[in-house]
Scaffold this motif. Structure first.
Motif, short mmCIF file in Angstrom:
data_model
loop_
_atom_site.label_atom_id
_atom_site.label_comp_id
_atom_site.label_asym_id
_atom_site.label_seq_id
_atom_site.Cartn_x
_atom_site.Cartn_y
_atom_site.Cartn_z
N ALA A 1 45.93 42.93 40.15
CA ALA A 1 44.58 42.50 40.52
C ALA A 1 43.74 42.39 39.27
O ALA A 1 44.18 42.74 38.16
CB ALA A 1 43.96 43.48 41.51
N THR A 2 42.53 41.90 39.41
CA THR A 2 41.62 41.82 38.27
C THR A 2 41.11 43.22 37.93
O THR A 2 41.17 44.13 38.75
CB THR A 2 40.41 40.93 38.59
N LEU A 3 40.59 43.36 36.71
CA LEU A 3 40.03 44.66 36.28
C LEU A 3 39.02 45.18 37.29
O LEU A 3 38.97 46.39 37.57
CB LEU A 3 39.34 44.49 34.92
N LYS A 4 38.24 44.28 37.82
CA LYS A 4 37.16 44.66 38.73
C LYS A 4 37.68 45.05 40.11
O LYS A 4 37.17 45.99 40.73
CB LYS A 4 36.23 43.46 38.87
N ASP A 5 38.67 44.31 40.59
CA ASP A 5 39.14 44.52 41.97
C ASP A 5 40.28 45.52 42.08
O ASP A 5 40.55 46.02 43.18
CB ASP A 5 39.61 43.19 42.58
N ALA A 6 40.98 45.79 40.98
CA ALA A 6 42.19 46.61 41.07
C ALA A 6 41.86 48.03 41.51
O ALA A 6 40.81 48.58 41.16
CB ALA A 6 42.90 46.64 39.72
N GLY A 7 42.76 48.60 42.30
CA GLY A 7 42.63 49.99 42.71
C GLY A 7 43.86 50.76 42.27
O GLY A 7 44.69 50.26 41.49
N SER A 8 43.97 51.96 42.80
CA SER A 8 45.11 52.80 42.48
C SER A 8 46.41 52.12 42.92
O SER A 8 46.47 51.52 43.99
CB SER A 8 44.92 54.14 43.19
N GLY A 9 47.41 52.20 42.07
CA GLY A 9 48.69 51.56 42.39
C GLY A 9 48.76 50.11 41.96
O GLY A 9 49.76 49.44 42.19
N GLN A 10 47.71 49.63 41.33
CA GLN A 10 47.72 48.23 40.87
C GLN A 10 47.58 48.13 39.36
O GLN A 10 46.97 48.98 38.71
CB GLN A 10 46.57 47.45 41.54
N ARG B 1 37.94 37.96 26.57
CA ARG B 1 36.91 38.89 26.14
C ARG B 1 35.75 38.99 27.14
O ARG B 1 35.05 40.01 27.18
CB ARG B 1 36.32 38.43 24.81
N ALA B 2 35.56 37.92 27.91
CA ALA B 2 34.43 37.92 28.86
C ALA B 2 34.54 39.08 29.86
O ALA B 2 33.55 39.48 30.45
CB ALA B 2 34.36 36.59 29.60
N TYR B 3 35.77 39.56 30.04
CA TYR B 3 35.97 40.61 31.04
C TYR B 3 36.10 42.00 30.41
O TYR B 3 36.37 42.97 31.11
CB TYR B 3 37.19 40.29 31.91
N LEU B 4 35.87 42.08 29.09
CA LEU B 4 35.97 43.37 28.39
C LEU B 4 35.02 44.40 29.01
O LEU B 4 35.33 45.59 29.08
CB LEU B 4 35.65 43.14 26.90
N LYS B 5 33.90 43.90 29.53
CA LYS B 5 32.89 44.79 30.14
C LYS B 5 33.44 45.51 31.38
O LYS B 5 32.92 46.54 31.78
CB LYS B 5 31.64 44.00 30.52
N ASP B 6 34.49 44.93 31.99
CA ASP B 6 35.05 45.56 33.20
C ASP B 6 36.12 46.60 32.87
O ASP B 6 36.60 47.29 33.78
CB ASP B 6 35.68 44.49 34.11
N LEU B 7 36.48 46.72 31.58
CA LEU B 7 37.58 47.63 31.22
C LEU B 7 37.24 49.10 31.42
O LEU B 7 38.02 49.82 32.08
CB LEU B 7 38.04 47.34 29.78
N PRO B 8 36.10 49.56 30.90
CA PRO B 8 35.85 51.02 30.99
C PRO B 8 35.81 51.55 32.41
O PRO B 8 36.25 52.66 32.67
CB PRO B 8 34.47 51.18 30.32
N GLY B 9 35.34 50.75 33.34
CA GLY B 9 35.19 51.25 34.70
C GLY B 9 36.33 50.89 35.63
O GLY B 9 36.24 51.13 36.84
N THR B 10 37.39 50.34 35.12
CA THR B 10 38.46 49.87 36.03
C THR B 10 39.11 51.03 36.78
O THR B 10 39.30 52.12 36.23
CB THR B 10 39.53 49.07 35.28
#
Lengths: 349, 349, 349
Positions: free
Chosen positions: B34-43, B50-59
């Motif tokens: 899944a995407t960094l934003k949508d992924a949950g446990s097990g994914q 780089r545009a999605y780097l902001k979603d990395l810390p909270g994934t």
């Protein structure tokens, strides 16, 4: 399927169904609908556009659906309504022969996987294919030769005409109308270039269509790469339209023929895209935007209103000269600025 | 066909398959992407832009596929790769449920001519039609309702989804993917005018698709008038595309949705045509050309690079004024030249 | 269906069939047709365009079809005709393997309603569907997987290739050719807005195709709202074309690929629309109009001739500058007028 005999109504019944004010003979029987110009005896006509007011005095229709302001000018029985165009829409559905067929059940030549779950009064036409795990709601009609892929769900009252293709894992709401040749859920166009060739990105998302969606003939709505392509409620899509992976279309929007929308673009609610419009990928189009025919949109739009691009057709000889000048446009603008500067620099008279 | 249960992998297995450097728990089991934003446990998620780097810390993903330069910023297990987008492509194929189905054989409702030659593990879906003289290589999948015309050949590992049409005498290479509603080998558009009406020119050529070609839903590739329409290896064609008779497309080129190419035009290798691009007939487009969305190309292109035409969308009120001026463009340019000339002719101050 | 072995003809037979003047060996047997450049022994070539005159001296063809003026330059047997392109068209049909197949009858897997009326020598392919009340004329061929809707009529000598869809109540003339994936008679795009959502307007009209109409793959011709969509005799329609409800196309007109025509527009006789052309709704286009590729026509055209819009492709860097200037065009024109006025206002030298 056989077309049933045309249904007949009295003017009184129609007035009742449409909540219209009848001025005329409530017992008069009518059997169809036509334009003011073409209508004959036994047919109802309508006046929804002033441009056709000239056809009212001479109409041979048995009755006319119109706004009260034109009532006096009507030479025959009339049905008065504040919005005659909406009245025409309702009347057209009353006379629709497809609206009142008895469901024919599952045709013996259809191929229905035993694990599929079919609601009440479902019709599956000849040569149609329903794969494993499919759920069809009540009153669903699957036309001849249509294919519904594994695990897809189709909401109650939906109709697929002949030769429609729904891929696996697609979700379609209630009362959808999918026309022949349309394809819901094919792979989005996703590839990574490895320096010498393309590596396919498997398209693992799905497609979700809301309620009351219509999709025209030969249109494509691709499945998402990750996550779903989303089509809202009451979205109307014409023929020959391409909707790429992970696009989102807001409720009540309408897309005319030959529109193309590239990947991940979001179109708002109550938008209207004219024929042949193209939207680049990853854009956001806000609610209430209209784009006129064959325009190209390459930037997001944040303000409701009407947008356009391109140039209208002219005689080829004239066009050739202007199109050549277009290629010089930046240079022309610079020459103009230079002249203006010289003017300013020159001493006053 | 039923979608099999999702497959699971350990991070160690994935690192091995992708040739990635794993920093984290090799035994952790994951079951999807899944995407960094949508992924949950097990994914597993990925960072390829780089545009999605902001979603990395909270994934909330269990692991992230990324470039080593972003490794330190990753809050969970990570798979480091020089090209994370290619890694994502490979990972998507690992999780593709269609990639590991058992072939279902020839469905009893399919119509297969006894003279057709079928390779090993071939699947022919319900209601499909295989005409006389057809050859299907090993591991070919023919979807429900698809039709393969007489004497056509389809290379091993190719998949036709539902309701695909291949005419007679078409040759398709290995590992092709043809999406629903596409049509390969219909007549090119050829007529001779006899002064009062059109006389048909029988289209006697064929279509040859190389290896690893993908064709999107509802696209058309017409057969040659004389000689064949030729699509090279690793050519990727999106939905709603029209390729006319005797066109040639070089290896590794990609055509986005709604592209139209007129007869006998040759497109080079490694070209990319944006959505809705039109190419006139009898042109030569050299290798390495990109054309941006909805551009019209009426002349051959002999130099690699990016080409465009048209004008971007603007508010309709503004557009109306400019579009009118376009029709006066040649006249405006002449007036400008006249002014410049007067300027030069006028005595100095 | 199997492709029959290629047919052979003597040059004498061909001269006779084409009413051409033979200079050479009347008993020479030929078995095919190719270009001057590609033809080998046993094949006939043709010269219909001066651009290929250079290929005449070196041709390896057994015979060449050409204009008498080029007879002397022909190194092999020749067939002289005033219009060699028309001769080529006739010759291509002689060699067409599909033109001389024996009808295969109704395939046992086809689903034909008992109320359908089939003429002589009708062929209905595997998995095809013929609904109730359909009439098929003599020598009609319905390809595999095609569906003909209730009460439709198809004239004698017409051929539907595989996976064609004809809706209910459609009338098709004689000798039609409908290519795979095309859809005749889907609903036009008609909705009335009730202030918050769309209300469907049932599309109660039909579609009528004249004689000798050809429709390309994946094209759509929608049924009328009230009254019929009308396609005249000898109209040729390419692939990926969209024709909306209540459009009328005059006899002998030709529409290239990806054309889109909005509702109720009338196109005259002997018109030619280039690839990707768009016509707005409710227009009248007179006889003898040609529109060049990808032009947008938003106004009626009352004078025959060639019409165009748009701008040709250029290098993207150059285009960007010019496209920006297009958005300033009205302002540029005003600045030019101001300068001109100043010039006039300024005292003479």
């Amino acid at each position: 399927m056989t077309r049933p005999a045309p249904k007949t109504f009295t003017l009184g019944e129609i007035a009742n169904q449409l909540d219209a004010r009848l001025v005329g003979d409530a017992d008069l029987v009518v059997r169809g609908l036509a334009t003011l110009k073409d209508a004959g005896s036994g047919q109802v006509a309508f006046l929804a556009n002033r441009a056709y007011l000239k056809d009212l005095p001479g109409t041979a229709a048995s009755a006319v659906l119109l706004h009260p302001q034109h009532g006096e000018a009507c030479p025959v029985s009339r049905l008065e309504l504040d919005n005659p165009y909406l009245g025409y829409a309702a009347l057209s559905r009353l006379f629709d022969p497809l609206a009142r067929r008895d469901p024919a059940g599952v045709h013996p030549s259809a191929s229905v996987d035993p694990s599929a779950v079919l609601g009440k009064r479902v019709e599956v036409g000849p040569q149609a294919v329903i794969e494993a795990g499919v759920t069809l709601g009540d009153d669903v009609v699957i036309g001849p030769g249509s294919v519904v892929g594994a695990d897809s769900q189709i909401g109650s009252g939906s109709r697929l005409y002949a030769n429609v293709t729904v891929y696996h894992g697609v979700v379609i709401g209630q009362r959808a109308i999918l026309h022949s040749g349309c394809v819901i859920g094919a792979d989005g166009f996703g590839f990574a270039h490895d320096g010498s060739r393309w590596q396919k990105i498997a398209q693992l998302g799905g497609v979700v269509l809301g309620d009351d969606v219509e999709v025209g003939s030969c249109s494509s709505i691709d499945r998402g790469a990750l996550g779903d392509t989303l089509i809202g409620d009451d979205v109307k899509i014409d023929s020959q339209v391409q909707i790429a992976h992970n696009v989102q279309i807001g409720d009540h929007s309408a897309l005319a023929g030959c529109v193309g929308i590239a990947g991940s673009t979001r179109v708002g609610r109550h938008c209207m895209l004219g024929g042949g419009v193209g939207l680049s990928g990853h854009l956001t189009i806000c609610d209430g935007v209209q784009v006129t025919g064959m325009s190209l949109v390459t930037n997001s739009i944040h303000e409701p209103g009407v947008y356009s691009s391109g140039t209208g057709a002219m005689k080829n000889a004239q066009w050739r000269k202007n199109a050549v000048r277009f290629k010089q446009l930046d240079e022309l603008a610079k020459r103009l600025s230079r002249l203006e500067k010289q003017r300013l620099d020159s001493p006053g008279p």
